[in-house]
Design a protein around this motif. Structure first.
Motif, PDB file in Angstrom:
ATOM      1  N   LYS A   1      14.146  89.503  32.773  1.00  0.00           N
ATOM      2  CA  LYS A   1      13.843  88.120  32.377  1.00  0.00           C
ATOM      3  C   LYS A   1      14.714  87.105  33.114  1.00  0.00           C
ATOM      4  O   LYS A   1      15.849  87.395  33.476  1.00  0.00           O
ATOM      5  CB  LYS A   1      14.043  87.963  30.876  1.00  0.00           C
ATOM      6  CG  LYS A   1      12.997  88.714  30.068  1.00  0.00           C
ATOM      7  CD  LYS A   1      13.151  88.450  28.601  1.00  0.00           C
ATOM      8  CE  LYS A   1      12.062  89.206  27.830  1.00  0.00           C
ATOM      9  NZ  LYS A   1      12.332  89.262  26.404  1.00  0.00           N
ATOM     10  N   THR A   2      14.156  85.919  33.295  1.00  0.00           N
ATOM     11  CA  THR A   2      14.895  84.842  33.936  1.00  0.00           C
ATOM     12  C   THR A   2      15.486  83.935  32.863  1.00  0.00           C
ATOM     13  O   THR A   2      14.807  83.593  31.884  1.00  0.00           O
ATOM     14  CB  THR A   2      13.947  84.003  34.825  1.00  0.00           C
ATOM     15  OG1 THR A   2      13.311  84.884  35.746  1.00  0.00           O
ATOM     16  CG2 THR A   2      14.706  82.932  35.587  1.00  0.00           C
ATOM     17  N   VAL A   3      16.740  83.550  33.051  1.00  0.00           N
ATOM     18  CA  VAL A   3      17.396  82.665  32.082  1.00  0.00           C
ATOM     19  C   VAL A   3      16.980  81.226  32.373  1.00  0.00           C
ATOM     20  O   VAL A   3      17.302  80.678  33.425  1.00  0.00           O
ATOM     21  CB  VAL A   3      18.941  82.794  32.173  1.00  0.00           C
ATOM     22  CG1 VAL A   3      19.615  81.790  31.250  1.00  0.00           C
ATOM     23  CG2 VAL A   3      19.374  84.214  31.825  1.00  0.00           C
ATOM     24  N   ASN A   4      16.264  80.647  31.420  1.00  0.00           N
ATOM     25  CA  ASN A   4      15.826  79.255  31.564  1.00  0.00           C
ATOM     26  C   ASN A   4      16.506  78.436  30.469  1.00  0.00           C
ATOM     27  O   ASN A   4      16.182  78.574  29.287  1.00  0.00           O
ATOM     28  CB  ASN A   4      14.287  79.196  31.431  1.00  0.00           C
ATOM     29  CG  ASN A   4      13.781  77.770  31.479  1.00  0.00           C
ATOM     30  OD1 ASN A   4      14.552  76.828  31.716  1.00  0.00           O
ATOM     31  ND2 ASN A   4      12.485  77.600  31.241  1.00  0.00           N
ATOM     32  N   LEU A   5      17.475  77.605  30.863  1.00  0.00           N
ATOM     33  CA  LEU A   5      18.208  76.820  29.863  1.00  0.00           C
ATOM     34  C   LEU A   5      17.274  75.878  29.098  1.00  0.00           C
ATOM     35  O   LEU A   5      17.608  75.419  28.000  1.00  0.00           O
ATOM     36  CB  LEU A   5      19.330  76.025  30.537  1.00  0.00           C
ATOM     37  CG  LEU A   5      20.471  76.861  31.141  1.00  0.00           C
ATOM     38  CD1 LEU A   5      21.470  75.955  31.857  1.00  0.00           C
ATOM     39  CD2 LEU A   5      21.180  77.686  30.066  1.00  0.00           C
ATOM     40  N   GLY A   6      16.129  75.600  29.658  1.00  0.00           N
ATOM     41  CA  GLY A   6      15.143  74.754  28.968  1.00  0.00           C
ATOM     42  C   GLY A   6      14.639  75.398  27.689  1.00  0.00           C
ATOM     43  O   GLY A   6      14.083  74.710  26.816  1.00  0.00           O
ATOM     44  N   ASN A   7      14.823  76.729  27.579  1.00  0.00           N
ATOM     45  CA  ASN A   7      14.390  77.411  26.333  1.00  0.00           C
ATOM     46  C   ASN A   7      15.303  77.105  25.161  1.00  0.00           C
ATOM     47  O   ASN A   7      14.993  77.469  24.026  1.00  0.00           O
ATOM     48  CB  ASN A   7      14.402  78.935  26.541  1.00  0.00           C
ATOM     49  CG  ASN A   7      13.275  79.394  27.431  1.00  0.00           C
ATOM     50  OD1 ASN A   7      12.349  78.632  27.688  1.00  0.00           O
ATOM     51  ND2 ASN A   7      13.361  80.624  27.928  1.00  0.00           N
ATOM     52  N   ILE A   8      16.446  76.502  25.427  1.00  0.00           N
ATOM     53  CA  ILE A   8      17.382  76.205  24.339  1.00  0.00           C
ATOM     54  C   ILE A   8      16.928  74.916  23.661  1.00  0.00           C
ATOM     55  O   ILE A   8      17.206  73.808  24.132  1.00  0.00           O
ATOM     56  CB  ILE A   8      18.831  76.095  24.879  1.00  0.00           C
ATOM     57  CG1 ILE A   8      19.242  77.416  25.555  1.00  0.00           C
ATOM     58  CG2 ILE A   8      19.797  75.737  23.760  1.00  0.00           C
ATOM     59  CD1 ILE A   8      20.616  77.415  26.184  1.00  0.00           C
ATOM     60  N   LYS A   9      16.228  75.090  22.556  1.00  0.00           N
ATOM     61  CA  LYS A   9      15.640  73.930  21.859  1.00  0.00           C
ATOM     62  C   LYS A   9      16.417  73.608  20.579  1.00  0.00           C
ATOM     63  O   LYS A   9      16.170  72.587  19.949  1.00  0.00           O
ATOM     64  CB  LYS A   9      14.176  74.225  21.510  1.00  0.00           C
ATOM     65  CG  LYS A   9      13.282  74.535  22.715  1.00  0.00           C
ATOM     66  CD  LYS A   9      12.770  73.260  23.310  1.00  0.00           C
ATOM     67  CE  LYS A   9      11.622  73.372  24.291  1.00  0.00           C
ATOM     68  NZ  LYS A   9      11.386  74.522  25.056  1.00  0.00           N
ATOM     69  N   GLN A  10      17.319  74.525  20.175  1.00  0.00           N
ATOM     70  CA  GLN A  10      18.082  74.279  18.948  1.00  0.00           C
ATOM     71  C   GLN A  10      19.194  73.257  19.224  1.00  0.00           C
ATOM     72  O   GLN A  10      19.549  73.015  20.366  1.00  0.00           O
ATOM     73  CB  GLN A  10      18.684  75.569  18.377  1.00  0.00           C
ATOM     74  CG  GLN A  10      19.415  76.426  19.345  1.00  0.00           C
ATOM     75  CD  GLN A  10      18.487  77.370  20.049  1.00  0.00           C
ATOM     76  OE1 GLN A  10      17.898  76.991  21.063  1.00  0.00           O
ATOM     77  NE2 GLN A  10      18.315  78.556  19.553  1.00  0.00           N
ATOM     78  N   PRO A  11      19.774  72.666  18.168  1.00  0.00           N
ATOM     79  CA  PRO A  11      20.862  71.708  18.372  1.00  0.00           C
ATOM     80  C   PRO A  11      22.018  72.330  19.155  1.00  0.00           C
ATOM     81  O   PRO A  11      22.353  73.500  18.946  1.00  0.00           O
ATOM     82  CB  PRO A  11      21.291  71.361  16.937  1.00  0.00           C
ATOM     83  CG  PRO A  11      20.079  71.621  16.108  1.00  0.00           C
ATOM     84  CD  PRO A  11      19.408  72.800  16.739  1.00  0.00           C
ATOM     85  N   VAL A  12      22.586  71.544  20.049  1.00  0.00           N
ATOM     86  CA  VAL A  12      23.696  72.019  20.886  1.00  0.00           C
ATOM     87  C   VAL A  12      24.870  71.040  20.771  1.00  0.00           C
ATOM     88  O   VAL A  12      24.698  69.833  20.893  1.00  0.00           O
ATOM     89  CB  VAL A  12      23.261  72.116  22.374  1.00  0.00           C
ATOM     90  CG1 VAL A  12      24.461  72.442  23.260  1.00  0.00           C
ATOM     91  CG2 VAL A  12      22.173  73.161  22.549  1.00  0.00           C
ATOM     92  N   LEU A  13      26.049  71.606  20.524  1.00  0.00           N
ATOM     93  CA  LEU A  13      27.282  70.823  20.547  1.00  0.00           C
ATOM     94  C   LEU A  13      28.106  71.311  21.730  1.00  0.00           C
ATOM     95  O   LEU A  13      28.466  72.496  21.795  1.00  0.00           O
ATOM     96  CB  LEU A  13      28.066  71.019  19.235  1.00  0.00           C
ATOM     97  CG  LEU A  13      29.473  70.405  19.182  1.00  0.00           C
ATOM     98  CD1 LEU A  13      29.441  68.893  19.375  1.00  0.00           C
ATOM     99  CD2 LEU A  13      30.157  70.748  17.845  1.00  0.00           C
ATOM    100  N   ASN A  14      28.391  70.431  22.678  1.00  0.00           N
ATOM    101  CA  ASN A  14      29.135  70.799  23.884  1.00  0.00           C
ATOM    102  C   ASN A  14      30.502  70.111  23.854  1.00  0.00           C
ATOM    103  O   ASN A  14      30.595  68.892  23.955  1.00  0.00           O
ATOM    104  CB  ASN A  14      28.340  70.364  25.122  1.00  0.00           C
ATOM    105  CG  ASN A  14      29.018  70.798  26.428  1.00  0.00           C
ATOM    106  OD1 ASN A  14      30.027  71.499  26.405  1.00  0.00           O
ATOM    107  ND2 ASN A  14      28.459  70.387  27.543  1.00  0.00           N
ATOM    108  N   ILE A  15      31.558  70.906  23.706  1.00  0.00           N
ATOM    109  CA  ILE A  15      32.914  70.359  23.620  1.00  0.00           C
ATOM    110  C   ILE A  15      33.657  70.704  24.908  1.00  0.00           C
ATOM    111  O   ILE A  15      33.709  71.872  25.302  1.00  0.00           O
ATOM    112  CB  ILE A  15      33.669  70.980  22.416  1.00  0.00           C
ATOM    113  CG1 ILE A  15      32.847  70.778  21.130  1.00  0.00           C
ATOM    114  CG2 ILE A  15      35.052  70.357  22.277  1.00  0.00           C
ATOM    115  CD1 ILE A  15      33.325  71.642  19.970  1.00  0.00           C
ATOM    116  N   PHE A  16      34.203  69.701  25.567  1.00  0.00           N
ATOM    117  CA  PHE A  16      34.931  69.980  26.813  1.00  0.00           C
ATOM    118  C   PHE A  16      36.274  69.264  26.819  1.00  0.00           C
ATOM    119  O   PHE A  16      36.530  68.382  26.003  1.00  0.00           O
ATOM    120  CB  PHE A  16      34.098  69.578  28.043  1.00  0.00           C
ATOM    121  CG  PHE A  16      33.752  68.110  28.104  1.00  0.00           C
ATOM    122  CD1 PHE A  16      32.628  67.618  27.478  1.00  0.00           C
ATOM    123  CD2 PHE A  16      34.575  67.229  28.783  1.00  0.00           C
ATOM    124  CE1 PHE A  16      32.309  66.267  27.523  1.00  0.00           C
ATOM    125  CE2 PHE A  16      34.271  65.882  28.846  1.00  0.00           C
ATOM    126  CZ  PHE A  16      33.134  65.398  28.212  1.00  0.00           C
TER     127      PHE A  16
END
Lengths: 366, 365
Positions: free
Chosen positions: A293-308
């Motif tokens: 399978k190919t990893v498509n970040l577009g499949n991530i539809k759930q809420p995302v919290l990005n801390i940097f």
């Protein structure tokens, strides 16, 4: 006439050296009282609940009654380089303890120490085997369809791959100091980090063929070479100033304990990660292949919290912030902390604000 | 006071400070419960860092004899960093002692710095391990070639030329490539040709492995020399950066006023200088070639070892790797089968049929 560049008087030099000696002696007396047990890290109470090969899944013992826990657990996936204990260095510097205190049900993946027998472990094994096994165990044991996933650094990159491939099992995704665009410049427009520069030219497949696994000591050597004088000389010169203070010395020693506890890297996984992510930047191109399978970040539809971390020299902010351009979710939150990569775990600011941020965000996305 | 007098004064200060440091350390130790087993001489020492380091190390060992391994390792690290700090100060002192007479004579400081860096380059390369490594390489080569007498003549010729070429290279009159090519040409004229020739007799496989391994070893030596030359260049850049920074501070009227300040300037400027070198194409190429050559040699070396291991009925790395790979693949198949069984069981349950779900997650014992 210009001033001679060095203006140290004999009296000042003698005094400075004498003081330094006295500090070392007093510091050694403090040091001599300490035992190896005093500098243990990752000591928050926990129980092993699941194993797969060398992987151990821990559940941290809640401090609140079970009935008061937030019902959807959080699974923490840390990097393969170094050990997850940095998230639980000591009682007063512990992201994990802080999350548990707030009533979250925290599970932690301990990847273990790969031996030569683990040379063949691949990205597929880590994502579709290990992480998926842990997620399924928690879902089944708790009777849930979905859980929350918190990925840190390289563990965040793997969590992104996992969520993109198994979106139905993840309720919310949190990533911390996670590289996404591996070729992103540093925030101030400087060239990419040295690790990226060195990594680009390495024939990692040849390295793995010759060595099997990549030794943790070699990885550590690479990190130390990023600032050879600062990390090998200045750090240990400066520590003399705090050696008398047992608490500060213990803080320092626990960090040392963590830094130099570097597992070997499973060969195939290492080669894949360096080639696909560092060298070819395939994640943002949608070209990472895991199994069939190919990893498509577009499949991530759930809420995302990005801390940097704003001062992160290992994962520059643009490398993390790039995620906003590739995920499919419309519920995306980005939070910056004014700290460095390690400061995200140990700084006063992170101790105070990081766990409440994660806790509040998860509860708001129940 | 002239700069020359100040530099001489700084040199004296450094020597006195080191003696003071040792004396002070010894006093501290004597006042405590620990007495070092031997004391360094307190008189003039050509190099005070090493005696100090030994004394320091002995004291630490005594103080921490019953302490944890962590404490002992940490103390060792402290000793090393302190010794490095002292060495950096010593290097700075020497630099100024050399430069100051020219500055006092009215020479522009950028010219003085440039001239001094040329000297440093020469000294660094002369005294560095590169030369020692090359000498030991030479000895290794001679030993090797004695065993392969019929092939040795071109190499002996190469060795005859080597000292001159090495001197030229280190003096900056010839590129490092010339030095590498010396080895390479000799190799191409002899063993390089033989690598592709068919072997003969029952030892032909071993011969072939030895010869190709020898080629890899040659390549590694060449890459190693190039890499160490690149590192020597890095030292030159560091030195220049540090001295330049001192000159700038001098011009700004912001001189260094403490040993701690001097150490900080060194570490900061040195790391900046190193990063500059580490990003250069020349360094990257040398690093890449060295690592790749080391890995290739390791593979060839393994082939030779495995031949002897097989003769002695000892399992080889390759055989153990093969066994590990088989186990790994079986475990993958097992995991996949368990997942399939679980899907089937879940589907059966959903359809109202009785099926016993396999245990996917192995509980901890």
């Amino acid at each position: 006439m210009k001033t001679f560049p060095i203006q140290i008087s004999p009296e000042d030099a003698t005094k400075e050296l004498a003081e330094m000696n006295q500090k070392v002696v007093r510091g050694l007396r403090t040091l001599s009282r300490l035992t190896n047990d005093d500098v243990q890290v990752g000591t928050a109470p926990k129980e092993a609940v699941y194993r797969d090969g060398k992987l151990i899944l821990y559940r941290h013992i809640p401090v609140k009654p079970e009935a008061e826990l937030f019902p959807i657990p959080v699974l923490i996936s840390y990097a393969l380089v170094n050990r997850p204990a940095v998230a639980d260095l000591q009682e007063n510097r512990s992201l994990i303890r802080n999350l548990v205190k707030l009533g979250l049900d925290v599970y932690l993946i301990d990847w273990g120490y790969p031996s030569r027998a683990d040379r063949w472990l691949s990205l597929d094994d880590y994502v579709n085997g290990f992480i998926d096994g842990c997620v399924d165990f928690i879902r089944e044991s708790r009777g849930l369809d979905q859980i929350n996933l918190l990925g840190i650094c390289q563990g965040g990159t793997m969590s992104l791959c996992y969520t993109a491939l198994h979106p139905e099992k993840i309720k919310n995704l949190i990533v911390m100091v996670t590289p996404v665009d591996f070729h992103a410049p540093a925030a101030d427009g400087a060239p990419p980090g040295l690790l990226n520069v060195w990594g680009k030219g390495m024939d990692v497949n040849l390295m793995v063929e010759a060595m099997g696994n990549v030794p943790g000591d070699l990885m550590n050597f690479g990190f130390l070479m990023l600032q050879p004088f600062g990390l090998n000389v200045q750090k240990y010169t400066d520590v003399v100033d705090i050696m008398e203070d047992e608490d500060k010395l213990l803080n320092f020693l626990r960090m040392e304990e963590w830094i130099f506890d570097s597992p070997d890297q499973a060969g195939v996984m290492f080669a894949q990660f360096v080639t696909d992510f560092f060298q070819e930047n395939k994640l943002i191109k949608g070209e990472v292949q895991i199994a069939d399978k190919t990893v498509n970040l577009g499949n991530i539809k759930q809420p995302v919290l990005n801390i940097f971390a704003e001062k992160d020299h290992l994962v520059p902010p643009p490398a993390s912030k790039a995620l906003a351009n590739y995920v499919g979710t419309e519920d995306y939150t980005e939070v910056a902390f004014p700290v460095g990569h390690i400061g995200m775990y140990v700084s006063g600011k992170a101790q105070k604000d990081l766990a409440p941020l994660i806790n509040d965000w998860i509860r708001a996305h129940a | 006071m002239t700069w020359r007098e100040q530099a001489d004064s700084m040199s004296k200060l450094w020597m006195d400070s080191q003696r003071q440091l040792i004396a002070n350390w010894a006093d501290l130790m004597q006042s405590g419960t620990v007495m070092p087993s031997s004391m360094p001489l307190m008189g003039a020492y050509p190099d005070l860092v090493e005696p100090w380091r030994r004394l320091y190390g002995q004291s630490m060992d005594s103080l921490l004899a019953d302490s944890s391994s962590l404490a002992r390792e940490f103390a060792q690290q402290i000793t090393t960093s302190q010794a490095t700090m002292m060495r950096l100060i010593e290097m700075t002192t020497r630099a100024w002692q050399t430069m100051v007479p020219r500055l006092d004579a009215g020479e522009d400081w950028t010219t003085t710095l440039g001239n001094y860096m040329a000297q440093v380059r020469q000294q660094t390369l002369d005294q560095s391990k590169i030369v020692n490594a090359a000498k030991s390489t030479n000895e290794l080569w001679v030993l090797y070639l004695e065993q392969l007498q019929f092939l040795s003549r071109p190499y002996i010729e190469a060795f005859k030329q080597m000292p001159g070429s090495m001197s030229d290279t280190l003096a900056g009159h010839a590129s490092s490539n010339q030095l590498s090519n010396l080895y390479w040409t000799a190799y191409q004229e002899t063993l390089g040709r033989l690598v592709n020739m068919p072997g003969f007799g029952f030892t032909r496989e071993l011969q072939q492995k030895l010869l190709t391994g020898f080629g890899a070893w040659m390549e590694l030596r060449r890459a190693s020399v190039d890499f160490q030359l690149a590192l020597a260049t890095a030292w030159e850049t560091i030195y220049e950066k540090v001295l330049h920074e001192m000159m700038v501070r001098s011009e700004q009227g912001n001189p260094i006023t403490s040993i701690a300040d001097l150490t900080r300037l060194w570490t900061s400027a040195a790391d900046q200088g190193l990063e500059q070198v580490f990003r250069s194409e020349q360094y990257l190429e040398a690093q890449r070639n060295f690592v790749n050559a080391a890995m290739k040699y390791r593979l060839h070396e393994r082939e030779v070892y495995e031949t002897f291991a097989q003769l002695s009925n000892i399992p080889t790395r390759t055989e153990v790797d093969e066994a590990h790979r088989n186990i790994y693949e079986l475990r993958r198949e097992l995991r996949a089968l368990k997942k399939q069984l679980k899907s089937v069981a879940n589907a059966a349950t959903t359809n109202g049929q009785h099926a016993e779900a396999p245990e996917v997650a192995r509980p901890v014992e």
